[in-house]
Design an enzyme around this catalytic site. Structure first.
Site, PDB file in Angstrom:
ATOM      1  N   LYS A  96      40.017  44.841  45.057  1.00 15.99           N
ATOM      2  CA  LYS A  96      38.897  45.765  44.906  1.00 15.99           C
ATOM      3  C   LYS A  96      39.284  47.042  44.169  1.00 15.99           C
ATOM      4  O   LYS A  96      38.566  47.483  43.264  1.00 15.99           O
ATOM      5  CB  LYS A  96      38.331  46.128  46.297  1.00 15.99           C
ATOM      6  CG  LYS A  96      37.241  47.173  46.281  1.00 15.99           C
ATOM      7  CD  LYS A  96      35.985  46.628  45.621  1.00 15.99           C
ATOM      8  CE  LYS A  96      35.166  47.635  44.885  1.00 15.99           C
ATOM      9  NZ  LYS A  96      35.734  48.143  43.626  1.00 15.99           N
ATOM     10  N   CYS A 154      41.584  31.966  39.892  1.00 18.50           N
ATOM     11  CA  CYS A 154      42.112  33.238  40.414  1.00 18.50           C
ATOM     12  C   CYS A 154      43.364  33.042  41.267  1.00 18.50           C
ATOM     13  O   CYS A 154      44.037  34.016  41.607  1.00 18.50           O
ATOM     14  CB  CYS A 154      41.038  33.968  41.209  1.00 18.50           C
ATOM     15  SG  CYS A 154      39.572  34.319  40.232  1.00 18.50           S
ATOM     16  N   CYS A 196      32.470  44.531  44.677  1.00 21.39           N
ATOM     17  CA  CYS A 196      33.056  43.558  43.739  1.00 21.39           C
ATOM     18  C   CYS A 196      34.396  44.049  43.210  1.00 21.39           C
ATOM     19  O   CYS A 196      34.536  45.233  42.871  1.00 21.39           O
ATOM     20  CB  CYS A 196      32.144  43.376  42.525  1.00 21.39           C
ATOM     21  SG  CYS A 196      30.437  42.974  42.929  1.00 21.39           S
ATOM     22  N   SER A 197      35.353  43.128  43.083  1.00 16.59           N
ATOM     23  CA  SER A 197      36.554  43.472  42.316  1.00 16.59           C
ATOM     24  C   SER A 197      36.133  43.641  40.864  1.00 16.59           C
ATOM     25  O   SER A 197      35.174  43.008  40.418  1.00 16.59           O
ATOM     26  CB  SER A 197      37.611  42.371  42.457  1.00 16.59           C
ATOM     27  OG  SER A 197      37.083  41.126  42.042  1.00 16.59           O
ATOM     28  N   HIS A 257      41.655  43.173  39.227  1.00 17.56           N
ATOM     29  CA  HIS A 257      41.873  41.731  39.383  1.00 17.56           C
ATOM     30  C   HIS A 257      42.024  41.061  38.012  1.00 17.56           C
ATOM     31  O   HIS A 257      41.105  40.403  37.533  1.00 17.56           O
ATOM     32  CB  HIS A 257      40.695  41.140  40.183  1.00 17.56           C
ATOM     33  CG  HIS A 257      40.769  39.676  40.439  1.00 17.56           C
ATOM     34  ND1 HIS A 257      41.952  38.963  40.509  1.00 17.56           N
ATOM     35  CD2 HIS A 257      39.778  38.758  40.651  1.00 17.56           C
ATOM     36  CE1 HIS A 257      41.677  37.687  40.755  1.00 17.56           C
ATOM     37  NE2 HIS A 257      40.376  37.530  40.830  1.00 17.56           N
ATOM     38  N   ILE A 288      36.623  43.806  36.554  1.00 19.02           N
ATOM     39  CA  ILE A 288      37.216  42.995  35.485  1.00 19.02           C
ATOM     40  C   ILE A 288      38.369  43.824  34.913  1.00 19.02           C
ATOM     41  O   ILE A 288      38.170  44.994  34.556  1.00 19.02           O
ATOM     42  CB  ILE A 288      36.135  42.648  34.447  1.00 19.02           C
ATOM     43  CG1 ILE A 288      35.177  41.618  35.081  1.00 19.02           C
ATOM     44  CG2 ILE A 288      36.747  42.124  33.160  1.00 19.02           C
ATOM     45  CD1 ILE A 288      33.905  41.391  34.342  1.00 19.02           C
TER      46      ILE A 288
HETATM   47  N1  COA Z   1      34.460  48.558  41.266  1.00 19.47           N
HETATM   48  C1  COA Z   1      34.435  49.897  41.025  1.00 19.47           C
HETATM   49  N2  COA Z   1      34.000  50.423  39.868  1.00 19.47           N
HETATM   50  C2  COA Z   1      33.615  49.555  38.935  1.00 19.47           C
HETATM   51  C3  COA Z   1      33.645  48.159  39.097  1.00 19.47           C
HETATM   52  C4  COA Z   1      34.071  47.675  40.334  1.00 19.47           C
HETATM   53  N3  COA Z   1      34.089  46.377  40.574  1.00 19.47           N
HETATM   54  N4  COA Z   1      33.204  47.557  37.976  1.00 19.47           N
HETATM   55  C5  COA Z   1      32.895  48.553  37.122  1.00 19.47           C
HETATM   56  N5  COA Z   1      33.164  49.747  37.696  1.00 19.47           N
HETATM   57  C6  COA Z   1      32.900  51.064  37.137  1.00 19.47           C
HETATM   58  C7  COA Z   1      33.427  51.152  35.720  1.00 19.47           C
HETATM   59  O1  COA Z   1      34.713  51.743  35.678  1.00 19.47           O
HETATM   60  C8  COA Z   1      32.384  52.053  35.104  1.00 19.47           C
HETATM   61  O2  COA Z   1      32.656  53.388  35.470  1.00 19.47           O
HETATM   62  P1  COA Z   1      32.467  54.583  34.392  1.00 19.47           P
HETATM   63  O3  COA Z   1      30.999  54.524  34.052  1.00 19.47           O
HETATM   64  O4  COA Z   1      32.893  55.794  35.172  1.00 19.47           O
HETATM   65  O5  COA Z   1      33.365  54.217  33.255  1.00 19.47           O
HETATM   66  C9  COA Z   1      31.079  51.675  35.791  1.00 19.47           C
HETATM   67  O6  COA Z   1      31.479  51.159  37.072  1.00 19.47           O
HETATM   68  C10 COA Z   1      30.250  50.652  35.052  1.00 19.47           C
HETATM   69  O7  COA Z   1      31.110  49.634  34.597  1.00 19.47           O
HETATM   70  P2  COA Z   1      30.625  48.308  33.856  1.00 19.47           P
HETATM   71  O8  COA Z   1      31.839  47.624  33.287  1.00 19.47           O
HETATM   72  O9  COA Z   1      29.497  48.662  32.943  1.00 19.47           O
HETATM   73  O10 COA Z   1      30.070  47.448  35.055  1.00 19.47           O
HETATM   74  P3  COA Z   1      29.294  46.120  34.961  1.00 19.47           P
HETATM   75  O11 COA Z   1      28.008  46.332  35.659  1.00 19.47           O
HETATM   76  O12 COA Z   1      29.273  45.559  33.575  1.00 19.47           O
HETATM   77  O13 COA Z   1      30.226  45.133  35.822  1.00 19.47           O
HETATM   78  C11 COA Z   1      30.595  43.973  37.863  1.00 19.47           C
HETATM   79  C12 COA Z   1      30.348  45.325  37.193  1.00 19.47           C
HETATM   80  C13 COA Z   1      30.750  44.178  39.339  1.00 19.47           C
HETATM   81  C14 COA Z   1      29.404  43.030  37.602  1.00 19.47           C
HETATM   82  C15 COA Z   1      31.897  43.335  37.257  1.00 19.47           C
HETATM   83  O14 COA Z   1      32.963  44.215  37.516  1.00 19.47           O
HETATM   84  C16 COA Z   1      32.173  41.975  37.831  1.00 19.47           C
HETATM   85  O15 COA Z   1      31.599  40.979  37.389  1.00 19.47           O
HETATM   86  N6  COA Z   1      33.077  41.864  38.833  1.00 19.47           N
HETATM   87  C17 COA Z   1      33.401  40.587  39.435  1.00 19.47           C
HETATM   88  C18 COA Z   1      34.452  39.881  38.660  1.00 19.47           C
HETATM   89  C19 COA Z   1      34.710  38.504  39.236  1.00 19.47           C
HETATM   90  O16 COA Z   1      33.803  37.716  39.464  1.00 19.47           O
HETATM   91  N7  COA Z   1      35.983  38.168  39.459  1.00 19.47           N
HETATM   92  C20 COA Z   1      36.344  36.898  40.014  1.00 19.47           C
HETATM   93  C21 COA Z   1      36.256  36.960  41.467  1.00 19.47           C
HETATM   94  S1  COA Z   1      36.272  35.370  42.233  1.00 19.47           S
END
Ligand code: COA
Length: 374
Positions: free
Chosen positions: A318, A85, A208-209, A322, A211
């Protein structure tokens, strides 16, 4: 810095789920806009540094240095940098090395990532390659899982409550409301964050940030001038595995990079008006502010209870999103916008800005200080 490095211009694509773009098109758009914003000719660029983590694994497209070079008429020398990252910040640092050694007078840095074509499961696994594959990944950890452990330990050590933690994402989401490039434009109340879906206890969805897809580009130069200069560029590293750390609530790389950068820039913490920091998870923002010396250990939350510093006025990871390789470059673009008074959420009278970008559990930290002389 051994040379005066000016930031001539910068740009980013919108961040988010960009179904209409592939990885190359994201690079094309960011590069064209950055060249336009810098007011230079494409042939003024002597070298290119591309930041990207997953092109080969997720998009089946490696060799991105050569790709970026192929879109300019004179095909300048180009290379790709990968530091998880922190790829973007390390790419900026690499560009500084080219400029300081007089290998190049003007360098284009472009960071890009296209993630949302793959499943979240595949991306989560690919991101985990930023940890130790034998010890951290093999034990079933994911990055939300790692930062969940970090948050639990921080709460145990410092008594931070779940509801207090929610103030972090609430502010970053509020900051992004006016940012046209951000993935999310909605203000979110702290109580909504505290009750959003559980991801890795105590971290919830809105800690969480996301994807994301996106690209960002900047043009740095020692031969052309602008009102904004890079005063310091530092990269620090630590053990890649969490198991080798003496603390998981403070990151040595941020502390080291910050001390070296302040010294190089010859500025004091109090001189810094605006900060773009790596809030991959809400808890990380508190730790970074403490490690950079803006708050004592355990008291980072006070900067969110009574804000007195512009932290992630863009919305940060956030709310902006990201797209891994793009993030560190986009932070420099945001700092440049703040210092040239082009930011949608403008910090009044900002003259010194800081960009803080980590890779893994801060096994890499790239830290830059920028200032305006205008
Ligand atoms: N913040 C705000 N909204 C989010 C979000 C986030 N981080 N991630 C997803 N959403 C929203 C989507 O837009 C979607 O909204 P909608 O239903 O209105 O379209 C809904 O939440 C569900 O999204 P989905 O993609 O199904 O979520 P998910 O449960 O598969 O994934 C996380 C969510 C948090 C697990 C995923 O975003 C994640 O893994 N984030 C961390 C990434 C990471 O590790 N980066 C490296 C950092 S070191």
């Amino acid at each position: 810095m051994q040379e005066t490095i000016s930031v001539l211009g910068g740009s980013q694509t919108k961040f988010g789920e960009l179904w209409g773009y592939d990885l190359k098109e994201l690079i094309d758009e960011a590069v064209a806009d950055a060249i336009r914003s810098a007011g230079i000719m494409p042939t003024d660029i002597d070298a290119i540094v591309v930041a990207n983590m997953m092109g080969s694994d997720v998009n089946g497209q490696g060799h991105l240095g050569a790709y970026a070079s192929s879109i300019l008429p004179h095909h300048p020398p180009a290379l790709r940098v990968e530091a998880a990252c922190a790829s973007g910040g390390v790419a900026i640092h690499t560009a500084c090395a080219l400029l300081e050694s007089n290998r190049a007078g003007t360098v284009l840095v472009v960071g890009a990532e296209k993630l949302t074509d793959a499943s979240n499961e595949d991306i989560t696994k690919a991101i985990m390659s930023a940890g130790d594959n034998e010890r951290d990944s093999a034990s079933g950890l994911t990055f939300p899982g790692i930062f969940g452990l970090v948050a639990n330990r921080y709460m145990y050590e410092h008594g931070l409550t779940r509801d207090q933690l929610s103030l972090v994402s609430a502010l970053h989401h509020k900051n992004a409301v006016t940012n046209p490039y951000a993935q999310f434009h909605k203000e979110i109340a702290p109580e909504v964050i505290s009750t959003s879906a559980l991801v890795a206890d105590p971290l919830r969805l809105l800690d969480c940030s996301p994807i994301s897809d996106g690209a960002a580009a900047v043009i740095l130069s020692t031969t052309k001038s602008s009102p904004v200069q890079l005063l310091a560029s530092h990269v620090a590293n630590d053990h890649i595995s969490l198991a080798d750390r003496t603390s998981v609530t403070s990151f040595m790389t941020t502390r080291n990079a910050m001390e070296r950068a302040l010294e190089e820039a010859n500025v004091k913490r109090e001189d810094i008006d605006v900060i773009e920091l790596h809030d991959c998870f809400s808890i990380a923002a508190l730790i970074h502010m403490e490690d950079m010396g803006f708050a004592e250990a355990g008291r980072g939350i006070e900067l969110y209870q009574e804000p007195r510093l512009a932290v992630n006025p863009s919305g940060g990871l956030k709310a902006c999103g990201h797209p891994i390789g793009a993030t560190g470059v986009k932070q420099i673009v945001d700092c440049w916008k703040q210092l040239t008074k082009k930011a949608p959420n403008q910090t009044k009278d900002a003259t010194v800005a800081l960009a803080h970008n980590i890779g893994g559990v801060a096994a890499t930290c790239a830290l830059h200080i920028l200032a305006t002389n205008a």
